[in-house]
Write an enzyme that holds these catalytic residues in place. Structure first.
Site, PDB file in Angstrom:
ATOM      1  N   GLU A  46       0.858  -1.196   0.000  1.00  0.00           N
ATOM      2  CA  GLU A  46       0.000   0.000   0.000  1.00  0.00           C
ATOM      3  C   GLU A  46       0.887   1.237   0.000  1.00  0.00           C
ATOM      4  O   GLU A  46       1.767   1.369   0.845  1.00  0.00           O
ATOM      5  CB  GLU A  46      -0.903   0.025   1.245  1.00  0.00           C
ATOM      6  CG  GLU A  46      -1.873   1.200   1.211  1.00  0.00           C
ATOM      7  CD  GLU A  46      -2.684   1.423   2.486  1.00  0.00           C
ATOM      8  OE1 GLU A  46      -3.690   2.141   2.414  1.00  0.00           O
ATOM      9  OE2 GLU A  46      -2.298   0.893   3.550  1.00  0.00           O
ATOM     10  N   GLU A  71       4.776   5.009   3.698  1.00  0.00           N
ATOM     11  CA  GLU A  71       4.217   6.312   4.073  1.00  0.00           C
ATOM     12  C   GLU A  71       5.367   7.310   4.175  1.00  0.00           C
ATOM     13  O   GLU A  71       6.422   6.976   4.711  1.00  0.00           O
ATOM     14  CB  GLU A  71       3.463   6.159   5.415  1.00  0.00           C
ATOM     15  CG  GLU A  71       3.085   7.429   6.120  1.00  0.00           C
ATOM     16  CD  GLU A  71       2.209   8.360   5.288  1.00  0.00           C
ATOM     17  OE1 GLU A  71       1.219   7.925   4.686  1.00  0.00           O
ATOM     18  OE2 GLU A  71       2.546   9.557   5.243  1.00  0.00           O
ATOM     19  N   ASP A 122      -3.710  11.617  -1.835  1.00  0.00           N
ATOM     20  CA  ASP A 122      -3.915  13.071  -1.834  1.00  0.00           C
ATOM     21  C   ASP A 122      -4.381  13.524  -3.220  1.00  0.00           C
ATOM     22  O   ASP A 122      -3.747  13.187  -4.220  1.00  0.00           O
ATOM     23  CB  ASP A 122      -2.614  13.787  -1.460  1.00  0.00           C
ATOM     24  CG  ASP A 122      -2.195  13.478  -0.030  1.00  0.00           C
ATOM     25  OD1 ASP A 122      -3.092  13.260   0.817  1.00  0.00           O
ATOM     26  OD2 ASP A 122      -0.984  13.446   0.246  1.00  0.00           O
ATOM     27  N   LYS A 126      -5.252  21.268  -7.705  1.00  0.00           N
ATOM     28  CA  LYS A 126      -4.813  22.287  -8.680  1.00  0.00           C
ATOM     29  C   LYS A 126      -4.129  21.621  -9.868  1.00  0.00           C
ATOM     30  O   LYS A 126      -3.287  20.729  -9.693  1.00  0.00           O
ATOM     31  CB  LYS A 126      -3.846  23.270  -8.017  1.00  0.00           C
ATOM     32  CG  LYS A 126      -4.532  24.150  -6.984  1.00  0.00           C
ATOM     33  CD  LYS A 126      -3.618  25.242  -6.491  1.00  0.00           C
ATOM     34  CE  LYS A 126      -4.400  26.098  -5.512  1.00  0.00           C
ATOM     35  NZ  LYS A 126      -3.663  26.405  -4.298  1.00  0.00           N
ATOM     36  N   ASP A 158     -12.663   9.130  -2.297  1.00  0.00           N
ATOM     37  CA  ASP A 158     -13.980   9.788  -2.292  1.00  0.00           C
ATOM     38  C   ASP A 158     -13.938  11.046  -3.156  1.00  0.00           C
ATOM     39  O   ASP A 158     -14.896  11.815  -3.155  1.00  0.00           O
ATOM     40  CB  ASP A 158     -14.414  10.141  -0.854  1.00  0.00           C
ATOM     41  CG  ASP A 158     -13.481  11.168  -0.223  1.00  0.00           C
ATOM     42  OD1 ASP A 158     -12.334  11.313  -0.693  1.00  0.00           O
ATOM     43  OD2 ASP A 158     -13.903  11.833   0.738  1.00  0.00           O
ATOM     44  N   THR A 195     -10.361   2.046   5.246  1.00  0.00           N
ATOM     45  CA  THR A 195      -9.207   2.824   5.704  1.00  0.00           C
ATOM     46  C   THR A 195      -9.723   3.883   6.697  1.00  0.00           C
ATOM     47  O   THR A 195     -10.930   4.099   6.814  1.00  0.00           O
ATOM     48  CB  THR A 195      -8.515   3.537   4.527  1.00  0.00           C
ATOM     49  OG1 THR A 195      -9.283   4.686   4.163  1.00  0.00           O
ATOM     50  CG2 THR A 195      -8.367   2.632   3.316  1.00  0.00           C
ATOM     51  N   GLU A 196      -8.786   4.567   7.353  1.00  0.00           N
ATOM     52  CA  GLU A 196      -9.189   5.653   8.265  1.00  0.00           C
ATOM     53  C   GLU A 196      -9.996   6.726   7.517  1.00  0.00           C
ATOM     54  O   GLU A 196     -11.053   7.150   7.974  1.00  0.00           O
ATOM     55  CB  GLU A 196      -7.958   6.335   8.884  1.00  0.00           C
ATOM     56  CG  GLU A 196      -7.452   5.702  10.147  1.00  0.00           C
ATOM     57  CD  GLU A 196      -6.219   4.852   9.916  1.00  0.00           C
ATOM     58  OE1 GLU A 196      -5.868   4.611   8.740  1.00  0.00           O
ATOM     59  OE2 GLU A 196      -5.612   4.423  10.918  1.00  0.00           O
ATOM     60  N   TYR A 197      -9.477   7.158   6.364  1.00  0.00           N
ATOM     61  CA  TYR A 197     -10.158   8.215   5.602  1.00  0.00           C
ATOM     62  C   TYR A 197     -11.509   7.736   5.107  1.00  0.00           C
ATOM     63  O   TYR A 197     -12.477   8.491   5.086  1.00  0.00           O
ATOM     64  CB  TYR A 197      -9.280   8.662   4.425  1.00  0.00           C
ATOM     65  CG  TYR A 197      -8.351   9.796   4.782  1.00  0.00           C
ATOM     66  CD1 TYR A 197      -7.322   9.604   5.698  1.00  0.00           C
ATOM     67  CD2 TYR A 197      -8.498  11.053   4.211  1.00  0.00           C
ATOM     68  CE1 TYR A 197      -6.468  10.628   6.036  1.00  0.00           C
ATOM     69  CE2 TYR A 197      -7.642  12.098   4.548  1.00  0.00           C
ATOM     70  CZ  TYR A 197      -6.632  11.873   5.460  1.00  0.00           C
ATOM     71  OH  TYR A 197      -5.782  12.902   5.797  1.00  0.00           O
ATOM     72  N   GLU A 198     -11.558   6.489   4.695  1.00  0.00           N
ATOM     73  CA  GLU A 198     -12.812   5.937   4.181  1.00  0.00           C
ATOM     74  C   GLU A 198     -13.899   5.975   5.258  1.00  0.00           C
ATOM     75  O   GLU A 198     -15.023   6.413   5.016  1.00  0.00           O
ATOM     76  CB  GLU A 198     -12.573   4.496   3.723  1.00  0.00           C
ATOM     77  CG  GLU A 198     -13.755   3.842   3.070  1.00  0.00           C
ATOM     78  CD  GLU A 198     -13.382   2.484   2.464  1.00  0.00           C
ATOM     79  OE1 GLU A 198     -12.210   2.061   2.582  1.00  0.00           O
ATOM     80  OE2 GLU A 198     -14.280   1.856   1.880  1.00  0.00           O
TER      81      GLU A 198
HETATM   82  C1  LIG Z   1      -5.161  11.321   2.410  1.00  0.00           C
HETATM   83  S1  LIG Z   1      -4.047  10.305   3.280  1.00  0.00           S
HETATM   84  C2  LIG Z   1      -4.808   8.698   3.203  1.00  0.00           C
HETATM   85  C3  LIG Z   1      -4.253   7.754   4.211  1.00  0.00           C
HETATM   86  C4  LIG Z   1      -4.794   6.318   4.161  1.00  0.00           C
HETATM   87  N1  LIG Z   1      -4.431   5.657   2.935  1.00  0.00           N
HETATM   88  C5  LIG Z   1      -6.282   6.293   4.358  1.00  0.00           C
HETATM   89  O1  LIG Z   1      -7.001   6.009   3.394  1.00  0.00           O
HETATM   90  O2  LIG Z   1      -6.740   6.526   5.474  1.00  0.00           O
HETATM   91  C6  LIG Z   1      -2.735  10.123   2.077  1.00  0.00           C
HETATM   92  C7  LIG Z   1      -1.443   9.635   2.701  1.00  0.00           C
HETATM   93  O3  LIG Z   1      -0.497   9.420   1.671  1.00  0.00           O
HETATM   94  C8  LIG Z   1       0.771   9.868   2.094  1.00  0.00           C
HETATM   95  N2  LIG Z   1       1.580  10.183   0.906  1.00  0.00           N
HETATM   96  C9  LIG Z   1       1.357  11.196   0.039  1.00  0.00           C
HETATM   97  N3  LIG Z   1       2.318  11.220  -0.917  1.00  0.00           N
HETATM   98  C10 LIG Z   1       3.149  10.180  -0.640  1.00  0.00           C
HETATM   99  C11 LIG Z   1       4.344   9.707  -1.241  1.00  0.00           C
HETATM  100  N4  LIG Z   1       4.859  10.300  -2.329  1.00  0.00           N
HETATM  101  N5  LIG Z   1       4.955   8.636  -0.698  1.00  0.00           N
HETATM  102  C12 LIG Z   1       4.440   8.025   0.404  1.00  0.00           C
HETATM  103  N6  LIG Z   1       3.312   8.449   1.033  1.00  0.00           N
HETATM  104  C13 LIG Z   1       2.675   9.515   0.522  1.00  0.00           C
HETATM  105  C14 LIG Z   1       0.447  11.077   2.943  1.00  0.00           C
HETATM  106  O4  LIG Z   1       1.510  11.422   3.822  1.00  0.00           O
HETATM  107  C15 LIG Z   1      -0.818  10.636   3.669  1.00  0.00           C
HETATM  108  O5  LIG Z   1      -0.534  10.007   4.889  1.00  0.00           O
END
Ligand SMILES: C[S@@+](CC[C@H](N)C(=O)[O-])C[C@H]1O[C@@H](n2cnc3c(N)ncnc32)[C@H](O)[C@@H]1O
Length: 226
Positions: A46, A71, A122, A126, A158, A195-198
């Site tokens: 993941e 992460e 993420d 933009k 989402d 997931t947490e965000y989900e």
């Molecule tokens: C919006 S959060 C979602 C977290 C988790 N997957 C969830 O669904 O609950 C996106 C995560 O991706 C990580 N992330 C973003 N760009 C990344 C990268 N280039 N390499 C590793 N992690 C990254 C961010 O630090 C963040 O913790």
């Protein structure tokens, strides 16, 4: 490459040595299966694992699969390690990497990974930040190289704009899409956890989009290597 860590984490995180790789482990490239006791199990990774609910629960549910969560934020992966280490009986089929997805070609060998999960990546809304989206074509090219033949990406979000953008990117790069839905929770996928965000955003009423993308094969791999 050594990523910057917050001072308070330096001490606290030591507890999770063995589970968590704090420096991008390029020396394990091509050797990941050997760090797991059951080395012949498939390897699922993941990217952007966040605080680790998905990876830890998946590893608990599917002990016949080896998992890696990557992460980029140290203050976030610390919680993923804490959550993963708390599971009973203890998990021996999961590791975590503090690392940046931009560097995956230095961490995983061609064909080493059997499945990739991208969960709530993420959105970078933009247009000028489009190249930072984890489903931008340059990332898809890297994923295709580290995935085994027939390897898949399971992607959920989402953010409808990110989802539609991702569909276009997958098509442009020759991936085969299946199980495309704009409302995952209407018919949840057996064996996949939230997931947490989900959890957080679906409770607020957001619909969750999901798709499966299968790696391009044969001739369509050639342009990926350019
Ligand atoms: C919006 S959060 C979602 C977290 C988790 N997957 C969830 O669904 O609950 C996106 C995560 O991706 C990580 N992330 C973003 N760009 C990344 C990268 N280039 N390499 C590793 N992690 C990254 C961010 O630090 C963040 O913790």
């Amino acid at each position: 490459m050594r990523l910057r860590r917050k001072p308070w984490i330096e001490e606290a995180i030591k507890e999770y040595e063995g589970l968590l790789y704090l420096d991008e482990p390029t020396t394990l490239k091509g050797k990941w299966r050997h760090i797991f006791p059951k080395e012949n199990q498939p390897l699922h990774v993941e990217f952007g694992t966040g605080k680790g609910q998905f990876i830890s629960r998946m590893a608990d549910l599917h002990r016949d699969v080896n998992y890696i969560g990557m992460e980029v934020q140290e203050g976030v992966i610390y919680y993923a390690a804490k959550k993963t280490a708390a599971i009973e009986p203890p998990l021996d089929n999961v590791h975590l990497i503090l690392g940046d997805v931009n560097h995956i070609e230095d961490i995983f060998a061609p064909g080493e990974v059997d499945m990739i999960y991208l969960n709530f990546s993420d959105p970078w809304p933009k247009k000028r930040h489009m190249k930072r989206r984890l489903t931008y074509r340059d990332f898809l090219r890297k994923y295709a190289l580290i995935l085994s033949e027939g390897g898949e990406i399971h992607f959920k979000t989402d953010n409808k704009e990110l989802f539609d953008f991702s569909i276009e990117e997958f098509h442009a790069m020759g991936w085969i899409l299946s199980d495309v839905t704009y409302n995952l929770h209407e018919q949840p996928v057996e064996g996949e956890v939230e997931t947490e965000y989900e959890e957080k955003f679906s409770r607020k009423g957001n619909l969750v989009c999901r798709l499966v993308a299968t790696r391009p094969i044969g001739d369509s791999m050639i342009h990926l290597k350019r």
